[in-house]
Motif scaffolding. Structure first.
Motif, mmCIF file in Angstrom:
data_model
loop_
_atom_site.group_PDB
_atom_site.id
_atom_site.type_symbol
_atom_site.label_atom_id
_atom_site.label_comp_id
_atom_site.label_asym_id
_atom_site.label_seq_id
_atom_site.Cartn_x
_atom_site.Cartn_y
_atom_site.Cartn_z
ATOM 1 N N THR A 1 -5.732 -36.468 -18.981
ATOM 2 C CA THR A 1 -4.988 -36.854 -17.783
ATOM 3 C C THR A 1 -5.910 -37.457 -16.727
ATOM 4 O O THR A 1 -5.587 -38.470 -16.092
ATOM 5 C CB THR A 1 -4.263 -35.629 -17.206
ATOM 6 O OG1 THR A 1 -3.403 -35.068 -18.206
ATOM 7 C CG2 THR A 1 -3.438 -36.022 -15.994
ATOM 8 N N LEU A 2 -7.072 -36.847 -16.532
ATOM 9 C CA LEU A 2 -8.000 -37.367 -15.524
ATOM 10 C C LEU A 2 -8.591 -38.699 -15.938
ATOM 11 O O LEU A 2 -8.880 -39.545 -15.087
ATOM 12 C CB LEU A 2 -9.119 -36.344 -15.283
ATOM 13 C CG LEU A 2 -8.663 -35.060 -14.580
ATOM 14 C CD1 LEU A 2 -9.801 -34.061 -14.531
ATOM 15 C CD2 LEU A 2 -8.169 -35.361 -13.168
ATOM 16 N N MET A 3 -8.796 -38.911 -17.242
ATOM 17 C CA MET A 3 -9.252 -40.220 -17.683
ATOM 18 C C MET A 3 -8.166 -41.273 -17.488
ATOM 19 O O MET A 3 -8.457 -42.447 -17.244
ATOM 20 C CB MET A 3 -9.680 -40.164 -19.153
ATOM 21 C CG MET A 3 -10.903 -39.308 -19.438
ATOM 22 S SD MET A 3 -12.399 -39.799 -18.546
ATOM 23 C CE MET A 3 -12.375 -38.616 -17.165
ATOM 24 N N GLN B 1 -7.662 -42.382 -13.020
ATOM 25 C CA GLN B 1 -9.013 -42.476 -12.467
ATOM 26 C C GLN B 1 -9.022 -42.676 -10.964
ATOM 27 O O GLN B 1 -10.098 -42.772 -10.362
ATOM 28 C CB GLN B 1 -9.784 -43.581 -13.165
ATOM 29 C CG GLN B 1 -10.007 -43.282 -14.638
ATOM 30 C CD GLN B 1 -11.080 -44.145 -15.254
ATOM 31 O OE1 GLN B 1 -11.514 -45.127 -14.666
ATOM 32 N NE2 GLN B 1 -11.511 -43.781 -16.448
ATOM 33 N N ASP B 2 -7.832 -42.750 -10.348
ATOM 34 C CA ASP B 2 -7.775 -42.802 -8.892
ATOM 35 C C ASP B 2 -7.538 -41.424 -8.287
ATOM 36 O O ASP B 2 -7.410 -41.286 -7.065
ATOM 37 C CB ASP B 2 -6.669 -43.749 -8.441
ATOM 38 C CG ASP B 2 -5.290 -43.303 -8.930
ATOM 39 O OD1 ASP B 2 -5.228 -42.509 -9.898
ATOM 40 O OD2 ASP B 2 -4.278 -43.748 -8.352
ATOM 41 N N ALA B 3 -7.494 -40.375 -9.124
ATOM 42 C CA ALA B 3 -7.238 -39.028 -8.621
ATOM 43 C C ALA B 3 -8.482 -38.496 -7.914
ATOM 44 O O ALA B 3 -9.567 -38.465 -8.488
ATOM 45 C CB ALA B 3 -6.850 -38.099 -9.764
ATOM 46 N N VAL B 4 -8.322 -38.075 -6.665
ATOM 47 C CA VAL B 4 -9.437 -37.527 -5.886
ATOM 48 C C VAL B 4 -9.229 -36.051 -5.581
ATOM 49 O O VAL B 4 -10.147 -35.383 -5.100
ATOM 50 C CB VAL B 4 -9.607 -38.302 -4.558
ATOM 51 C CG1 VAL B 4 -9.896 -39.771 -4.834
ATOM 52 C CG2 VAL B 4 -8.383 -38.153 -3.669
ATOM 53 N N ARG B 5 -8.051 -35.554 -5.868
ATOM 54 C CA ARG B 5 -7.712 -34.173 -5.500
ATOM 55 C C ARG B 5 -6.836 -33.576 -6.587
ATOM 56 O O ARG B 5 -5.916 -34.216 -7.074
ATOM 57 C CB ARG B 5 -6.980 -34.183 -4.160
ATOM 58 C CG ARG B 5 -6.293 -32.901 -3.767
ATOM 59 C CD ARG B 5 -5.634 -33.106 -2.423
ATOM 60 N NE ARG B 5 -4.777 -31.997 -2.023
ATOM 61 C CZ ARG B 5 -4.109 -31.948 -0.871
ATOM 62 N NH1 ARG B 5 -4.211 -32.960 -0.006
ATOM 63 N NH2 ARG B 5 -3.343 -30.904 -0.581
ATOM 64 N N VAL B 6 -7.180 -32.353 -6.971
ATOM 65 C CA VAL B 6 -6.410 -31.661 -7.993
ATOM 66 C C VAL B 6 -6.077 -30.261 -7.494
ATOM 67 O O VAL B 6 -6.961 -29.550 -6.979
ATOM 68 C CB VAL B 6 -7.189 -31.562 -9.321
ATOM 69 C CG1 VAL B 6 -6.489 -30.625 -10.288
ATOM 70 C CG2 VAL B 6 -7.344 -32.947 -9.954
#
Length: 719
Positions: free
Chosen positions: A619-621, A624-629
């Motif tokens: 999911t994170l790959m 790639q614009d995710a900065v917060r989880v």
């Protein structure tokens, strides 16, 4: 084997070890001498090999692949080896016919042989450096005996590139039969220039064979030698020139242009020699001390093999011939070898960077990324001189930026980065670094206006960085103590100029309450020294096992205290785990890129009882614009998910270390940049309204623009 060379100078005693003894078959008598071309390869005269084999001295037929005993010397004494004949160039008359007539022919051609050791020799063997023989050279030859005093000093009288005549001094030893095949060594030139071939003996009585009484009309102490120029030609004729010759012309597109340009710039041999000596001195190279000069080709070879030779040359020529500097630099851009800085410029920059405060030098990679946002990224490295040297090395390889005035040279990436770093320095340090930039720019012919524009960009960046920098920080490195529920602390303060250590104790265990009291004491001192309205951020630097430590719940309240002190309620408190980021350094660029998008990047939430590390990674790959989880998964899955998120470079991760999702839900509406304060506010509510706010939130926060202390971390992070 060129005019420029490195390594320590070889004195006469060391050069004597280049001479070996070739023994006669079946005995210990010396047939003659030889010289080490390289470790395990010996060059001698063919007539010495004939003598060793008991053949006629000028026998021309190849003797076959024979083996001869070779005695060579190292610093520990004489050693023995076996040399096999691999190349044979028989003696021949000057008209090319065979054989040489012993009494009629005074000089001859050919007469060379190469012997190779089939097994690696013992000890460390020297290697001969060769140079052309020239009239007037003072030379030294050694007897094959190897005795310290068995040398003869001679001077070259004539040399026609085929035969060189040398006369001995009136005192000391004269050249004799045991010298044949040995090297003639030029001490000023630090090189061998030929082989001893024969000696002119005094006349003898034709009947008795005894030497006639000496007469002033007799030729005294005259020998002749095979010059290096002919040795090269003779070995090339049998395919052995690679044993002694220089490397072939470099396969570099700039080589031929450099040679042609240098010939045009410095046609005079004397001037080229002066220039060569200056360049060699600046590049810590050696050169012959015999008044000779490098050829244009030798100069060109240096420029495409020694990275700092071109800047050193242009540094010398800058005031003498500015147009030549521009021409040479333009050619240098065709070659991958030349670096940007001369040895002097590099040494001065290293000195300046070494004198910068640690808080400033630690921000060199940050300045590099700001100055060159489209250039190659830089890995996380420990701070200090080694890290600065590594960044400078990378930056020297980058071309200039795309903005320039007309045909003026572009501002190199290194100068741009140094301007950005200077903008972070104090006034005196900034002046020193910018003066250095001015000097390099002048040598390169870069207009001052172009450098001034980059300087203005740097000042604007530094001003914006100061305006939007995060709050002051107190960093605490926390490790577990010897006993359960005991902790060891090391604390730094950072008012915005980088961490400064305020505690050094690392072997004292504290309870949570004692740790809270110590940290609050440091925070009180911090407020006195830095009276800002913003609360400082408390950043706990931990390893993987410390991600769920209840640091925010550490509390101190003694009978003498008017109010309690709960760390997480009073101060924004985050955790940072450099260990996870260092485990997979390929994600460091991702981490920095995500951090730059902190205000615009996406937020993700992982929940459920079946989600696993593989699904999280995918999911994170994909995002790639995710900065917060936000992590709201079953407790047995939660820690693994958190670690995957941190390891792949997500800078902000929120979870609840208990079994509630209330905290995660509550702070879901808080903007990412305000999360430290939002989590603090929630923690404050848990103090007086625990039933309404049952969560135990943890906020992992990895700021890519602010340094973390490195020297005391088992897994150091970039500064």
């Amino acid at each position: 084997m060129g005019w420029f060379f490195g390594g320590a100078a070889m004195g006469p005693d060391d050069a004597g070890r280049l001479v070996v003894a070739v023994r006669r078959v079946g005995g210990s008598v010396t047939a003659g001498a030889g010289v080490l071309l390289s470790p395990g390869v010996v060059l001698t005269c063919a007539h010495v090999v004939n003598d060793a084999l008991g053949r006629a001295v000028f026998a021309a037929a190849p003797p076959g692949r024979v083996a001869l005993r070779i005695d060579y010397r190292d610093r520990h004494g004489t050693r023995e080896a076996t040399g096999e004949l691999t190349h044979w160039i028989p003696p021949r008359r000057l008209d090319g016919t065979l054989p040489v007539r012993e009494r009629e022919d005074r000089v001859w051609h050919g007469d060379l042989a190469v012997l190779t050791f089939p097994r690696p020799p013992e000890g460390r063997m020297p290697q001969t450096r060769w140079a052309p023989m020239r009239p007037g050279q003072s030379l030294r030859a050694w007897s094959s005996s190897g005795r310290p005093g068995s040398f003869a000093d001679v001077r070259v009288k004539t040399c026609d590139k085929s035969v060189g005549y040398v006369d001995g001094e009136p005192t000391g030893m004269s050249i004799g039969p045991a010298f044949s095949g040995g090297a003639l060594w030029s001490v000023p030139g630090d090189a061998a220039v030929g082989l001893v071939a024969a000696h002119t003996m005094p006349p003898a009585d034709p009947v008795t064979g005894r030497l006639l009484p000496h007469s002033s009309q007799h030729v005294a102490r005259r020998s002749w030698a095979i010059p290096w120029q002919r040795i090269r030609r003779e070995l090339a004729s049998v395919g052995a020139v690679g044993l002694v010759d220089d490397e072939p012309p470099p396969d570099d597109p700039a080589f031929a242009l450099f040679a042609e340009t240098i010939h045009g710039i410095v046609p005079s041999t004397d001037l080229r020699g002066d220039l060569g000596r200056l360049v060699a001195g600046r590049c810590a190279l050696r050169h012959p001390d015999d008044g000779s000069a490098p050829s244009p080709e030798e100069f060109a070879r240096l420029l495409v093999t020694e990275p700092r030779a071109l800047p050193a040359l242009t540094e010398i020529l800058r005031l003498r011939d500015p147009s030549a500097v521009r021409q040479l630099l333009a050619i240098g851009r065709m070659s991958p070898v030349p670096r940007l800085l001369s040895p002097r410029e590099y040494g001065r920059l290293t000195e300046i960077l070494g004198q910068l405060p640690g808080s400033v030098s630690a921000r060199l990679p940050v300045a590099a990324r700001a100055a060159l946002p489209l250039a190659a990224d830089y890995p996380v490295e420990p701070s200090g001189p080694a890290a600065a040297a590594d960044v400078v090395d990378r930056l020297e390889r980058l071309p200039g930026d795309s903005r320039s005035q007309g045909v003026s040279p572009r501002v190199p990436g290194l100068l741009r980065v140094m301007e950005y770093l200077a903008a972070l320095c104090s006034e005196d340090r900034r002046a020193g670094l910018r003066l250095w930039c001015d000097g390099v720019a002048q040598r390169l012919g870069i207009p001052q206006s172009a450098l001034a524009e980059r300087r203005f960009d740097a000042d604007e960046w530094a001003g914006a960085l100061a305006a939007c920098s995060g709050p002051p920080r107190v960093l605490v490195h926390i490790t577990r103590g010897v006993l359960p529920d005991r902790y060891r602390l090391r604390i730094w303060c950072d008012e915005g100029t980088g961490p400064r250590q305020v505690t050094t104790e690392s072997d004292r265990d504290h309870t949570g309450g004692e740790a809270a009291r110590l940290l609050l004491h440091v925070l009180e001192s911090f407020h006195r020294l830095s009276p800002e309205e913003r609360r400082p951020l408390v950043e706990a630097v931990v390893d993987r096992s410390g991600l769920n430590l209840p640091i925010d719940e550490w509390e101190t309240w003694s009978p003498d205290d008017v109010v309690p002190g709960v760390l997480g309620a009073e101060y924004p408190l985050v955790v940072n785990c450099p260990e996870l980021l260092r485990r997979n350094e390929r994600f460091l660029p991702e981490w920095r890129r995500r951090w730059r998008q902190l205000d615009t990047g996406a937020s993700l939430r992982f929940s459920g009882a079946t989600v696993g590390p593989r699904q999280i990674y995918g999911t994170l790959m994909d995002h790639q614009d995710a900065v917060r989880v936000a992590v709201d998964a079953a407790e047995h899955l939660r820690d693994g998910i958190v670690e995957v998120c941190l390891a792949v470079g997500v800078p902000v991760v929120v979870w609840d270390r208990g079994d509630e999702s209330h905290a995660v839900d509550h702070i879901a509406t808080v903007t990412t940049r305000e999360l430290p304060e939002g989590v603090r506010s929630y923690r404050a509510k848990t103090v007086h309204r625990p039933s309404e706010y049952p969560g135990r939130p943890v906020l992992a926060w990895a700021d890519a623009d602010r340094p973390v202390p490195q020297l005391h971390l088992s897994e150091p992070q970039e500064s």
